[in-house]
Design an enzyme around this catalytic site. Structure first.
Site, mmCIF file in Angstrom:
data_model
loop_
_atom_site.group_PDB
_atom_site.id
_atom_site.type_symbol
_atom_site.label_atom_id
_atom_site.label_comp_id
_atom_site.label_asym_id
_atom_site.label_seq_id
_atom_site.Cartn_x
_atom_site.Cartn_y
_atom_site.Cartn_z
ATOM 1 N N ARG A 50 30.968 -17.239 -46.909
ATOM 2 C CA ARG A 50 30.947 -18.106 -45.737
ATOM 3 C C ARG A 50 31.987 -17.628 -44.728
ATOM 4 O O ARG A 50 32.960 -16.959 -45.062
ATOM 5 C CB ARG A 50 31.211 -19.554 -46.105
ATOM 6 C CG ARG A 50 32.634 -19.837 -46.615
ATOM 7 C CD ARG A 50 33.562 -20.352 -45.526
ATOM 8 N NE ARG A 50 34.941 -20.485 -45.993
ATOM 9 C CZ ARG A 50 35.874 -19.594 -45.774
ATOM 10 N NH1 ARG A 50 35.593 -18.469 -45.143
ATOM 11 N NH2 ARG A 50 37.109 -19.789 -46.210
ATOM 12 N N ASP A 59 41.497 -28.683 -43.039
ATOM 13 C CA ASP A 59 40.841 -29.341 -44.170
ATOM 14 C C ASP A 59 41.846 -30.126 -44.998
ATOM 15 O O ASP A 59 41.574 -31.248 -45.431
ATOM 16 C CB ASP A 59 40.070 -28.335 -45.028
ATOM 17 C CG ASP A 59 40.893 -27.143 -45.470
ATOM 18 O OD1 ASP A 59 41.989 -26.895 -44.901
ATOM 19 O OD2 ASP A 59 40.451 -26.421 -46.389
ATOM 20 N N ASP A 199 34.410 -23.967 -49.141
ATOM 21 C CA ASP A 199 33.779 -22.682 -49.449
ATOM 22 C C ASP A 199 32.518 -22.883 -50.281
ATOM 23 O O ASP A 199 31.465 -22.302 -49.991
ATOM 24 C CB ASP A 199 34.751 -21.778 -50.204
ATOM 25 C CG ASP A 199 36.025 -21.506 -49.429
ATOM 26 O OD1 ASP A 199 36.032 -21.758 -48.211
ATOM 27 O OD2 ASP A 199 37.007 -21.059 -50.043
ATOM 28 N N SER A 245 47.567 -10.315 -46.875
ATOM 29 C CA SER A 245 48.797 -11.080 -47.036
ATOM 30 C C SER A 245 48.971 -11.430 -48.502
ATOM 31 O O SER A 245 48.107 -12.094 -49.091
ATOM 32 C CB SER A 245 48.729 -12.358 -46.185
ATOM 33 O OG SER A 245 49.868 -13.154 -46.386
#
Length: 499
Positions: A50, A59, A199, A245
């Site tokens: 996605r 979220d 997700d 990262s």
């Protein structure tokens, strides 16, 4: 009750772009399956990755997001073998060696060991624990994944969701899409990943031509939103910075710190709004900006109100309220200042926001900037949906939606500080080449970017990114590596079976 995952007979129902190439891929997968296992697959389970079009880092503040399923996906070809063994192989055998388990062994997962089959075990174990069974029928499986790992496009969610589809069909189980998404979100905890559900919901419930307006509070809810048809049809170009990262190293000053800042911000804002002692706020653990906002407007008569306009009105009011609540500390708060604002000790405040789970390292906590981002980003998500559903033929959809994406990137960079020079560079290059809107997607500090581009400009935008970014920074990239890093996609079908 909800619908089960669909079964499709034509790949035109699954992919909007490059259908012929996908057809060849499915054929190769079936042939290789027959070569390895000596039988044709009974079916192929498919779950996509996605991309979050807009709505970053909100979220966990309780606000809605706007992702879509994409073309890159995980395929699992499956054949019931009539034994008590599950044999799994991957088309990339060098990187992912074959595994062979007794069905009872699949419940054993060591999250400390970085092992590719652990994600398969997550899907398997999560499904059977949900239905209260200790194991099922044996089968053979061959996997082929095209979602780039570590790029913020949810390769792990696609893996777990595809596994669940494969396992349930072999065992005569037929759960709904909502159940599958919920199980998959919880199952990743077996490998030490805490997921909010975006997700997995996008992967399971995605619809061709539509994005999803996903709400988390008071309960998980996904509303398909069809992207508007324009005189200049558009798609989304995904470009990976290839900057990774290291979350274990950066979390205390990046992701974890943002979570803690928004949680403390919610506590102080609730106090400013006079709702901190209300039952809904006291019971919330943790308290989020969304809960504080809802409680502030709880007595408002909303009968007959337009839902989208109500979102806009409430979020706009909270932007003003957050400026009033945090504006006296434009350079950030110390721990002592935050604790004093809540009449708590620093240790009690740390416990209240569960800092033991989200260890942080900071001298100053930028509550004003984080609140400004959270409320303005949620407002952009709602306005994005409003534009998509407007049906206004006079509107230039590409420009209107692109402007919101560009503002999102500005906010991620300046207020939430989760961008990086490579993300900024890709966005600037894409905009100059013709992108209407460009922004980071995923957590940021590296990973992927998403760009709204008219179909007739896709190749020219990609060529600029290749020549000005990838060729200069990664001159030794292979063609396959470049295809994984840079591709166009449209809102795709969610998880399904192909026969």
């Amino acid at each position: 009750m909800g619908s089960p995952a669909p079964t499709v007979k034509s790949l035109n129902s699954v992919y909007s772009l490059n259908v012929e190439a996908q057809t060849q891929r499915y054929d190769r997968l079936s042939r290789k399956f027959a070569y390895i296992y000596g039988a044709k697959p009974d079916f192929i389970a498919r779950a996509p990755g996605r991309v979050n079009i807009i709505g970053e880092h909100i979220d966990y503040c309780g606000f809605p997001v706007f992702p879509m399923a994409i073309a890159p996906d995980m395929l699992i070809a499956v054949h019931a073998n009539g034994t008590d063994r599950v044999r799994i192989s991957n088309v990339n055998t060098e990187k992912y060696p074959a595994r062979d388990f007794r069905t009872a062994e699949i419940f054993e997962i060591d999250s400390k060991v970085h092992e590719w089959s652990n994600y398969f075990k997550c899907g398997y174990r999560g499904l059977f624990e949900h239905i209260g069974r200790s194991g099922g029928n044996g089968f053979d499986a061959l996997l082929d994944g095209t979602v780039p790992a570590g790029g913020g496009l949810s390769s792990s969610a696609a893996f777990v969701c595809a596994t669940q589809l494969a396992v349930q069909r072999v065992n005569g189980i037929n759960l709904t899409q909502v159940e599958l998404a919920s199980i998959a979100a919880g199952a990743e905890r077996y490998v030490g990943v805490n997921s909010g559900g975006m997700d997995q919901t996008a992967s399971i419930m995605g619809q061709q031509g539509s994005a999803l307006f996903i709400e988390f509070d008071p309960a998980l809810k996904a509303t398909p939103v069809k992207l508007p048809e324009s005189n200049s049809p558009f798609v989304f170009v995904i470009a990976n910075t290839l900057v990774v990262s290291d979350k274990h190293v950066t979390a205390p000053v990046c992701y974890n710190l943002r979570v803690v800042e928004t949680r403390i911000g919610a506590l102080i804002l609730a106090s400013h709004l006079g709702v901190a002692d209300h039952r809904a706020c006291k019971d919330a653990d943790p308290l989020t900006f969304k809960v504080a906002m809802d409680e502030y407007f709880a007595t408002q008569d909303t009968a007959g109100s337009d839902t989208v306009q109500m979102w806009i009105d409430h979020l706009s009011a909270m932007l003003h309220a957050s400026n009033a609540a945090f504006g006296s500390h434009p350079d950030g708060y110390t721990r002592e200042q935050m604790a004093a604002a809540l009449d708590m000790t620093p240790d009690a405040l740390s416990a209240a926001v569960h800092e033991d789970r989200f260890p942080v390292r900071a001298q100053r906590f930028k509550l004003l900037q984080r609140a400004q981002h959270a409320f303005s980003e949620a407002l952009r998500v709602v306005k994005f949906r409003q534009i998509c559903e407007s049906g206004d033929t006079r509107l230039n959809y590409c420009t209107a939606l692109g402007d919101l994406m560009n503002c999102s990137q500005d906010s991620c960079r300046d207020l939430f500080e989760c961008s990086c020079p490579e993300i900024d560079e890709l966005c600037a290059l894409a905009r100059r080449a013709g992108s209407f809107g460009s922004r980071l997607t995923g957590a940021g500090w590296g990973g992927c970017t998403v760009h709204l581009v008219s179909r007739d400009k896709v190749e020219s935008v990609k060529q600029v990114l290749v020549s000005e970014y990838y060729a200069k920074k990664f001159p030794n990239m292979t063609a396959a590596e470049l295809d994984n890093a840079l591709f166009a996609t449209a809102p795709g079908c969610g998880a399904c079976y192909y026969e």
